[in-house]
Scaffold this active site. Structure first.
Site, PDB file in Angstrom:
ATOM      1  N   GLU A 143      35.920  51.222  48.955  1.00  0.00           N
ATOM      2  CA  GLU A 143      35.600  50.392  48.314  1.00  0.00           C
ATOM      3  C   GLU A 143      34.614  50.345  46.989  1.00  0.00           C
ATOM      4  OE1 GLU A 143      34.856  45.381  50.370  1.00  0.00           O
ATOM      5  OE2 GLU A 143      33.988  47.113  51.179  1.00  0.00           O
ATOM      6  N   GLU A 240      36.588  38.037  53.482  1.00  0.00           N
ATOM      7  CA  GLU A 240      35.677  38.307  53.902  1.00  0.00           C
ATOM      8  C   GLU A 240      35.040  37.419  53.359  1.00  0.00           C
ATOM      9  OE1 GLU A 240      32.957  42.683  54.149  1.00  0.00           O
ATOM     10  OE2 GLU A 240      34.381  41.746  51.897  1.00  0.00           O
TER      11      GLU A 240
END
Length: 259
Positions: A143, A240
């Site tokens: 990521e 998130e």
């Protein structure tokens, strides 16, 4: 139709962590993700998932010494043994939790350091993780993190991340496409979704700029969810984000997408 996983590190923080599984189920979620499981025995977390009939879809390898400025070890020269120990521990948890994907954290690079050296360490460690995880049909996620959240992380752009995936060249290594980070660094999210289709294995969402529910700010998420359907993305979308004013109070946005 998109399918959403509650991020228990950011959502439902009104209750203790172990109570968040039930809170997520009661709110209509069928899956969860969180940052780190390592403060709890894997068996205890597995029981929470079983009790609520929830699927665990993602968590991270250990961040290392957060107070010492670390945010992952997989790219740090001289820390290969520690990084691979963290990967092995994550695999143990993934097997116990029946979790299909693990985000392997790269790490923060010192100012002025030779980035290519750190990148090669990361590539080698991700190949190690890919080999270990492939035996159990588990995917590795990498990521890109925007510099406002984590300065000097090994990579911040989705294009850098994809270059690394191509360099690593393992079939179970994918992008973790966090659209919050991607908008801040790269923009043109519709291009990323369509052109990178098949290369990302997990998506995360939050508003920009405030990282709240995806019903405010500069990203048109309803459009992007439709685009994800068009490219036949069938993975999970992790929520998130930091709720504006309580988790339940901010969940109206998700109702049209829940069964």
């Amino acid at each position: 139709m998109p399918k959403f996983a509650a991020n228990l590190s950011m959502m439902f923080t009104e209750v203790p962590f172990l109570d968040r599984f039930k809170a997520a189920k009661d709110a209509g979620f069928r899956a969860v993700e969180f940052l780190f499981p390592y403060d709890y025995p894997a068996a205890q977390l597995a029981e929470k998932l079983k009790e609520q009939s929830l699927q665990q879809v993602l968590f991270n390898t250990s961040p290392g010494n957060i107070h010492g400025g670390e945010w992952g070890l997989a790219a740090l020269p001289g820390r290969e043994k520690d990084a691979r120990s963290d990967i092995d521990l994550a695999l143990e948890y993934a097997l116990a939790l029946a979790c299909p994907s693990i985000h392997v954290m790269a790490g923060v690079i010192p100012e002025g350091a030779d980035r290519k050296k750190y990148q090669q360490v990361f590539v080698d460690n991700i190949r190690y993780a890919a080999g270990r995880f492939a035996e159990h049909n588990i995917n590795v996620m990498i990521e890109a993190l925007n510099p406002k959240i984590k300065s000097n992380y090994l990579f911040s752009s989705q294009y850098e991340a994809l270059d690394l995936v191509n360099l690593i060249e393992r079939p179970n290594v994918f992008l973790q496409l966090d659209l919050f980070h991607a908008q801040i660094v790269d923009g043109n999210l519709s291009h990323l979704i369509t052109e990178f289709a098949g290369r990302y294995g997990h998506i995360q969402i939050a508003s920009v700029p405030n990282r709240h529910e995806p019903d405010e700010g500069e990203i048109n998420y309803s459009y992007l969810f439709g685009l994800l359907d068009e490219v036949n993305y069938n993975g999970w979308i992790g929520c998130e984000y930091h709720p504006r004013a309580g988790t339940l109070a901010g969940l109206d946005w998700i109702r049209p997408y829940q069964p």
